[in-house]
Design a protein around this motif. Sequence first.
Motif, PDB file in Angstrom:
ATOM      1  N   SER A  78     -59.513 -92.546 -24.622  1.00  0.00           N
ATOM      2  CA  SER A  78     -58.167 -92.445 -24.063  1.00  0.00           C
ATOM      3  C   SER A  78     -57.122 -92.524 -25.157  1.00  0.00           C
ATOM      4  O   SER A  78     -56.114 -91.796 -25.132  1.00  0.00           O
ATOM      5  CB  SER A  78     -57.932 -93.565 -23.038  1.00  0.00           C
ATOM      6  N   ILE A  82     -54.152 -89.716 -26.288  1.00  0.00           N
ATOM      7  CA  ILE A  82     -52.728 -90.023 -26.469  1.00  0.00           C
ATOM      8  C   ILE A  82     -52.259 -89.599 -27.859  1.00  0.00           C
ATOM      9  O   ILE A  82     -51.205 -88.973 -28.013  1.00  0.00           O
ATOM     10  CB  ILE A  82     -52.478 -91.521 -26.238  1.00  0.00           C
ATOM     11  N   SER A 121     -52.451 -96.039 -10.532  1.00  0.00           N
ATOM     12  CA  SER A 121     -51.287 -95.384 -11.130  1.00  0.00           C
ATOM     13  C   SER A 121     -50.039 -96.167 -10.730  1.00  0.00           C
ATOM     14  O   SER A 121     -49.772 -96.357  -9.542  1.00  0.00           O
ATOM     15  CB  SER A 121     -51.171 -93.938 -10.646  1.00  0.00           C
ATOM     16  N   ASP A 177     -52.371 -92.581 -17.188  1.00  0.00           N
ATOM     17  CA  ASP A 177     -52.876 -93.757 -17.881  1.00  0.00           C
ATOM     18  C   ASP A 177     -54.341 -93.961 -17.513  1.00  0.00           C
ATOM     19  O   ASP A 177     -54.663 -94.480 -16.450  1.00  0.00           O
ATOM     20  CB  ASP A 177     -52.051 -94.987 -17.484  1.00  0.00           C
ATOM     21  N   TYR A 179     -56.491 -95.930 -18.822  1.00  0.00           N
ATOM     22  CA  TYR A 179     -57.014 -97.279 -19.020  1.00  0.00           C
ATOM     23  C   TYR A 179     -57.251 -97.996 -17.687  1.00  0.00           C
ATOM     24  O   TYR A 179     -58.087 -98.893 -17.593  1.00  0.00           O
ATOM     25  CB  TYR A 179     -56.022 -98.133 -19.828  1.00  0.00           C
ATOM     26  N   SER A 180     -56.505 -97.615 -16.671  1.00  0.00           N
ATOM     27  CA  SER A 180     -56.455 -98.390 -15.423  1.00  0.00           C
ATOM     28  C   SER A 180     -57.613 -98.060 -14.487  1.00  0.00           C
ATOM     29  O   SER A 180     -57.434 -97.693 -13.335  1.00  0.00           O
ATOM     30  CB  SER A 180     -55.124 -98.134 -14.711  1.00  0.00           C
TER      31      SER A 180
END
Length: 275
Positions: A78, A82, A121, A177, A179-180
């Motif tokens: 991830s 980015i 999210s 995102d 990571y979530s």
Amino acid sequence: MNLEQIKNVLKNSHSVKNHEVLKTDLYILKKEAIAKKDEAKANEIWCLENINEIQLLFINAFNNLKKREYYEAWNDFSNIDIKLIYFRKHQVYYTDEYNLLYIEEYSRKFERLFPYRLFVSRETIIKKQKCSICNSEISIRKSCIHTLGELYMGEMCLRIIVEAQFIGAAIVEDPFDKYSVIFPQDLEYNYGILEELLNRLETPYEKWDLTVTKRIGERFINARRNALCPCGSENKYKYCCKNTQKELINHYDIKLNQNRSNNPILRYKEFGTWK
């Protein structure tokens, strides 16, 4: 090391130790360039710093996969996503001189083999933000002389969130995102297909091909139209999952590098999300 030596290491090194050393060398060289007000050199070093970080993240992701630390590896991939988003506009990215195209391709391949399907999210309202270069407050009616995403004396212009209001959260399948990840209680993700692949790979820069197709899952193959749906809904199959995406499951064909000494084969596996 000077810049030319650093570039040669970045073109050829797959060693974590080398990349860690380069962090210090690049930091010193950029500090010297800034002191001399040499913006072109400082910006070039910023690019090399990010190439070094991306390569290091890719190696760390592979090592984490080998150690079965899957969520840590997911976060590494991830982070690569980015960094590449901000890095793509720089011309050096569009060649594979530093393996960036390879890293992007194989990071996405690895990500497709993870069982993560649901994410949180968050929804927020940004109330106050400032420029990372000059610290000026930025709003719809107020800006500064710096352009978002451009380099200034070895630093990229970004927006720093000073104040934000949390509105809510939603469960989604394709978040910004990554990571979530949701980890439901009492359920364990199935990393079987990653385990199968990692048992056969020796280095992060070993090539392999991936083809993902949708096919009817085994429990639906012999299902009768008027029988109860195999999904357990207690509805008839013809009114439930028949001819829908619900009865399809991913099938993975993985072909290892033909130059491997241990006789690579075409791998076909089917794994559910949960064990």
